[in-house]
Design an enzyme around this catalytic site. Structure first.
Site, short mmCIF file in Angstrom:
data_model
loop_
_atom_site.label_atom_id
_atom_site.label_comp_id
_atom_site.label_asym_id
_atom_site.label_seq_id
_atom_site.Cartn_x
_atom_site.Cartn_y
_atom_site.Cartn_z
N HIS A 47 0.83 -1.28 0.10
CA HIS A 47 0.08 0.17 0.03
C HIS A 47 0.86 1.26 -0.30
O HIS A 47 0.25 2.34 -0.78
CB HIS A 47 -0.85 0.04 1.27
CG HIS A 47 -1.86 1.11 1.24
ND1 HIS A 47 -1.67 2.08 2.41
CD2 HIS A 47 -2.84 1.69 0.61
CE1 HIS A 47 -2.55 3.04 2.26
NE2 HIS A 47 -3.29 2.74 1.02
N GLU A 50 2.19 1.71 -3.41
CA GLU A 50 1.18 2.26 -4.27
C GLU A 50 1.09 3.92 -4.25
O GLU A 50 0.90 4.80 -5.13
CB GLU A 50 -0.14 1.89 -3.89
CG GLU A 50 -1.36 2.26 -4.67
CD GLU A 50 -2.51 2.59 -3.86
OE1 GLU A 50 -3.15 3.66 -3.54
OE2 GLU A 50 -3.17 1.56 -3.02
N HIS A 51 1.29 4.38 -2.80
CA HIS A 51 1.26 5.77 -2.63
C HIS A 51 2.30 6.26 -3.12
O HIS A 51 2.31 7.69 -3.67
CB HIS A 51 1.01 5.98 -1.20
CG HIS A 51 -0.19 6.06 -0.69
ND1 HIS A 51 -0.83 6.96 0.23
CD2 HIS A 51 -1.34 4.95 -0.46
CE1 HIS A 51 -2.17 6.66 0.69
NE2 HIS A 51 -2.16 5.57 0.14
N GLU A 127 -4.46 7.61 8.12
CA GLU A 127 -5.29 6.69 7.57
C GLU A 127 -5.65 5.58 8.43
O GLU A 127 -6.92 5.18 8.52
CB GLU A 127 -4.84 6.25 5.99
CG GLU A 127 -5.81 5.35 5.26
CD GLU A 127 -5.32 4.97 3.89
OE1 GLU A 127 -6.23 4.30 3.23
OE2 GLU A 127 -4.20 5.27 3.46
#
Length: 423
Positions: A47, A50-51, A127
């Protein structure tokens, strides 16, 4: 609509669906690697990668990446899942080469600037905190952990604050090099596209992903069990899971129909009995997530603390009863809903390109609409009931519950009675 597939010598696949009535195109790059491909010390790195892909390359700053697409009225996005990661764009047809250039750039030459990395790590920690404050989201993370304990497939996609902050540029680059390999990747496009031109652009821009396929992930093993967390909340949030079936299992469509009948909409048994007749909750639904080697059937409900035991008893009765009493009318309604969803997806280039990508990752080929419809139509009352019987016969359920009070354990224990019904 016309679907075409080309597999390049490197192993990278290109699949397109031309929709000539559109003036825009949806396209993206999908990698057959996600959170379950992480090593124990990489929890959350898929993740984070991806960022970080959008945070600068050798040719573009993070701002220039955003401006390049938004200057032509397009948009960029990405998503990480358990078994895949996707980077995608939507642009007007004249700007498809630009979109492919940006997508190839962010994956081929990410800068992984330490200052950008520090900022993005902080964003993801925020998040994670937001998820902790949303019990109707958090309960699904707890359910996944309970169903697949101490396994990559059972860990949250986001990671933890400690693991996310532990990653550096070298760690990100090592994960990318290991998993982003041409045989595990595909470029998909739908809308105002021409297959040969897409292939030519991909051949030119995606040359840096050569090599054999990445390593296979650790096999998944479903476990039953219970995880209860007492929290000062207005409601009890309950999620329950049973071992489902893999994406290629012959029972997949029958189980999907069973799931829809049980909790797939306002006409489903759970919605009607639990909400409409008894008024025990506002939200309740069932779902099935197939993976490459296993599956997870689950259901969720939020209710008052005092109503939780009754709600769970009704849920168990409905699941067990459905395995013997599903009707032809219910099967036909569920099949109609599934086919309508397929057809409606064909009207959107974004939905269509996502569907193509999932099919290519799961089956290695696009699945024609006629083939899918035939599989749905082949589901019968007998096969739907059999899928339900098999579901509750595979073992103990996994239960996760968050909320107030000391009665959560007894509520979770009621779910265990489903195993006794199957015996």
């Amino acid at each position: 609509m016309s679907v075409e597939v080309t597999r390049l010598p490197s192993g990278l696949a290109v699949v397109t669906d031309r929709m000539p009535h559109l003036e825009s195109a949806s396209l993206g790059v999908w990698i057959g690697a996600g959170s379950r491909d992480e090593k124990p010390d990489e929890h959350g790195i898929s993740h984070l990668l991806e960022h970080m892909a959008f945070k600068g390359t050798k040719r573009r700053t993070a701002r220039q990446i955003a401006e390049a697409i938004e200057a032509v009225g397009g948009d960029l996005n990405a998503a990480t899942s358990v078994e895949s990661t996707g980077y995608f764009a939507r642009v007007l047809k004249a700007d498809v080469p630009l979109a492919l250039d940006v997508l190839s750039d962010i994956l081929s030459e990410p800068a992984f600037d330490p200052e950008e990395l520090r900022r993005e790590q902080n964003v993801i920690v925020q998040e994670i905190g937001a998820t902790e404050d949303a019990p109707d989201d958090l309960v699904f993370d707890r359910l996944q952990e309970t169903a697949f304990p101490k396994q990559p497939v059972g860990r949250s996609i986001l990671g933890t604050p400690d693991t996310v902050r532990s990653f550096n540029s070298a760690k990100l680059r090592a994960y990318l090099t290991r998993n982003y390999r041409a045989p595990d990747m595909l470029v998909a496009a739908a809308g105002a596209v021409e297959h040969d031109k897409i292939v030519a652009e991909v051949e030119k821009r995606f040359t840096g992903f050569a090599g054999p396929a990445g390593p296979d992930p650790e096999p998944a093993t479903f476990h039953g069990g219970t995880r209860v967390e007492t929290r000062d909340l207005e409601q009890v949030h309950i999620a329950m899971a049973l071992q489902g079936v893999p994406v290629k299992d012959e029972q997949l469509y029958s189980l999907q129909v069973f799931t829809s009948i049980l909790g797939g909409g306002m006409s489903s048994r759970l919605f009607q009995e639990v909400r409409e007749i008894r008024g025990l909750c506002y939200a309740i639904h069932a779902f099935h997530m197939p993976y490459s080697d296993t599956g997870l059937f689950g259901l969720y409900a939020g209710t008052d603390e005092a109503d939780a035991p009754e709600l769970m008893r009704v849920v168990i009765d409905q699941i067990g009863g459905a395995t013997d009493t599903i009707t032809e009318a219910e099967v036909n309604r569920a099949k109609a809903q599934m086919k309508a969803g397929l057809l409606m997806a064909l009207e959107s280039s974004e939905a269509r390109v996502g569907q193509l990508a999932r099919q290519m990752l799961a089956y290695g080929r696009p699945i024609a609409l006629e083939e899918i419809v035939a599989r749905v139509d082949a589901v019968t009352v007998a096969s739907a009931r059999a899928a339900g019987h098999a579901l509750i016969s595979r073992g103990r359920p996994a239960i996760a519950a968050l909320g107030p009070g000391h009665g959560l354990e007894s509520t979770a224990a009621i779910a265990e009675s489903l195993v006794r019904r199957a015996a």
